[in-house]
Design an enzyme around this catalytic site. Structure first.
Site, PDB file in Angstrom:
ATOM      1  N   HIS A 264       0.856  -1.185   0.000  1.00  0.00           N
ATOM      2  CA  HIS A 264       0.000   0.000   0.000  1.00  0.00           C
ATOM      3  C   HIS A 264       0.890   1.232   0.000  1.00  0.00           C
ATOM      4  CE1 HIS A 264      -3.968   1.923   1.597  1.00  0.00           C
ATOM      5  NE2 HIS A 264      -3.225   2.832   0.978  1.00  0.00           N
TER       6      HIS A 264
ATOM      7  N   GLU B  35      -2.613  -1.681  -3.129  1.00  0.00           N
ATOM      8  CA  GLU B  35      -3.719  -0.932  -2.534  1.00  0.00           C
ATOM      9  C   GLU B  35      -3.410   0.559  -2.570  1.00  0.00           C
ATOM     10  OE1 GLU B  35      -5.099  -4.104   0.946  1.00  0.00           O
ATOM     11  OE2 GLU B  35      -4.014  -2.274   1.489  1.00  0.00           O
TER      12      GLU B  35
ATOM     13  N   HIS C 230      -7.924  -5.772   7.519  1.00  0.00           N
ATOM     14  CA  HIS C 230      -7.687  -4.707   8.494  1.00  0.00           C
ATOM     15  C   HIS C 230      -7.916  -5.240   9.909  1.00  0.00           C
ATOM     16  CE1 HIS C 230      -6.642  -0.443   8.955  1.00  0.00           C
ATOM     17  NE2 HIS C 230      -7.226  -0.578  10.139  1.00  0.00           N
TER      18      HIS C 230
END
Length: 237
Positions: free
Chosen positions: A43, A70, A190
């Protein structure tokens, strides 16, 4: 079996804290695959405070499973993804100053924007996923954007589960059911961890992939990286 994609941002954070190339992010990705990980997630953020844009370029020829990138599809991010051509891009609506992802997309409000972005990525053969809260309206709205998958934002589940509230998984089970009915694949991520993953997997149907980084790397400090990867894989059986 649900696939495990390991987010290696925290390894890059350690590297950047000292400069140089220790730990080696590219070697870590190779090792994680060797230990059994079925994907590598990164990410990159605009300030490149952990994963750098060059890391994405360097990882593309190395990752033999699936590379998942991401991020918020600002121009810089979009250009990177179109250059690298990962297996999957996961769209996350985080601001440039966000410490970590903290909300899913409003897929109704941003439908047209997401449709355009997704069409751009899919034209290059990149599988797309949208980060969403376990809200039936947002999941149904995702189907209107042309995305291939949704990634369920699991922080609320993780927080509640740690307090003993196992019913917190129910909205995610319903969201996954709705996604499947709309022809969408289901990912999740997450704050999933060794403590809460198995219960989530048992109760959320159609789960194709989980992306886990912070917890896995933290647990590996105590238990060892290879052992932790295999412990995750065991929980996903």
């Amino acid at each position: 079996m649900t696939k495990l994609s390991v987010n290696i941002n925290k390894i890059a954070t350690l590297r950047n804290a000292r400069g140089g190339n220790v730990p080696d992010v590219i070697q870590a990705a190779k090792d994680l695959e060797r230990f059994g990980a079925q994907g590598i997630t990164i990410h990159p953020r605009p300030d490149e405070r952990h994963i750098r844009y060059q890391d994405a370029r360097d990882l593309k020829p190395v990752v033999k499973t699936e590379l998942n990138i991401e991020g918020n599809p600002i121009d810089k991010f979009t250009n990177l993804v179109l250059e690298v051509i990962p297996a999957q891009v996961t769209l996350v609506p985080d601001g440039p100053d966000a410490i970590t992802s903290n909300a899913g997309w409003d897929t109704v409000k941003h439908r047209d924007y997401l449709k355009d972005v997704i069409a751009t990525f899919k034209a290059k053969g990149i599988r797309t996923s949208i980060f969403v809260d376990p809200d039936p309206e947002m999941v149904a709205g995702a189907a209107e954007t042309g995305t291939d998958r949704v990634e369920l934002y699991t922080e609320s589940y993780a927080v509640a589960y740690a307090k003993g509230d196992k019913d917190a998984v129910l909205p995610f089970a319903e969201a996954a059911r709705i996604a499947h009915e709309h022809g969408l694949g289901v990912n999740a991520g997450h704050d999933l961890s060794l403590d809460n993953l198995a219960y989530f997997k048992q109760h959320v149907p159609h789960l194709l992939e989980v992306s886990i980084g912070h917890a896995l790397i933290s647990e590996a400090l105590y238990l060892g990286l290879e052992k932790v990867v295999n412990m995750y894989l065991e929980r996903l059986k």
